[in-house]
Design a protein around this motif. Sequence first.
Motif, PDB file in Angstrom:
ATOM      1  N   UNK A  10       0.833  -1.204   0.000  1.00 31.09           N
ATOM      2  CA  UNK A  10       0.000   0.000   0.000  1.00 31.09           C
ATOM      3  C   UNK A  10       0.870   1.257   0.000  1.00 31.09           C
ATOM      4  N   UNK A  11       1.919   1.258   0.815  1.00 32.11           N
ATOM      5  CA  UNK A  11       2.826   2.411   0.877  1.00 32.11           C
ATOM      6  C   UNK A  11       3.584   2.583  -0.433  1.00 32.11           C
ATOM      7  N   UNK A  12       3.925   1.464  -1.053  1.00 32.61           N
ATOM      8  CA  UNK A  12       4.631   1.530  -2.336  1.00 32.61           C
ATOM      9  C   UNK A  12       3.721   2.161  -3.390  1.00 32.61           C
ATOM     10  N   UNK A  13       2.467   1.746  -3.446  1.00 31.16           N
ATOM     11  CA  UNK A  13       1.507   2.315  -4.401  1.00 31.16           C
ATOM     12  C   UNK A  13       1.335   3.812  -4.159  1.00 31.16           C
ATOM     13  N   UNK A  14       1.198   4.202  -2.911  1.00 26.44           N
ATOM     14  CA  UNK A  14       1.058   5.629  -2.592  1.00 26.44           C
ATOM     15  C   UNK A  14       2.293   6.414  -3.015  1.00 26.44           C
ATOM     16  N   UNK A  15       3.459   5.843  -2.804  1.00 23.52           N
ATOM     17  CA  UNK A  15       4.692   6.530  -3.194  1.00 23.52           C
ATOM     18  C   UNK A  15       4.765   6.713  -4.713  1.00 23.52           C
ATOM     19  N   UNK A  25      -7.841  13.310  -5.710  1.00 17.53           N
ATOM     20  CA  UNK A  25      -9.197  13.098  -6.206  1.00 17.53           C
ATOM     21  C   UNK A  25      -9.223  12.184  -7.437  1.00 17.53           C
ATOM     22  N   UNK A  26      -8.059  11.945  -8.048  1.00 16.03           N
ATOM     23  CA  UNK A  26      -7.982  11.193  -9.300  1.00 16.03           C
ATOM     24  C   UNK A  26      -7.721   9.705  -9.080  1.00 16.03           C
ATOM     25  N   UNK A  35      -7.514   2.230  -7.849  1.00 13.07           N
ATOM     26  CA  UNK A  35      -8.414   2.637  -8.922  1.00 13.07           C
ATOM     27  C   UNK A  35      -7.984   4.011  -9.409  1.00 13.07           C
ATOM     28  N   UNK A  36      -7.669   4.099 -10.698  1.00 14.19           N
ATOM     29  CA  UNK A  36      -7.217   5.354 -11.281  1.00 14.19           C
ATOM     30  C   UNK A  36      -8.240   5.847 -12.288  1.00 14.19           C
TER      31      UNK A  36
END
Length: 114
Positions: A10-15, A25-26, A35-36
């Motif tokens: 999860x942290x990797x995705x956020x980074x 918001x995207x 989800x993008x």
Amino acid sequence: PRSRSAGGPRDVCLAIVRSINVDPKMYRLGKTMILLKREVVDGMERMRAQLLGGRARVLQSAIRCYLAKLELAHKREVRRRYVSTVLLQGAFRRCSARRGYAATVRAVRAAEER
């Protein structure tokens, strides 16, 4: 494979999302997927195409250069063989002409002695 960061996936995705400056918001981060919005996906695809396109150009350029060098070496070898053949033919024709001339001179001298 484990990620280098201290946090989990999860942290990797956020980074990753933050490194490409995506507005919060995207995108939405769920438990098992991110989800993008379409604009974000399109932007990421453009970045990917630009990155890979540049590398492909470098590879294509290097391969074209290598193939051009091979073709030039082949052309030089063909030219060298052609020049060698022409020189050999010239030497043979000179020798043949000298033999013919020498035979003519011998025939004329033999006729003069009679």
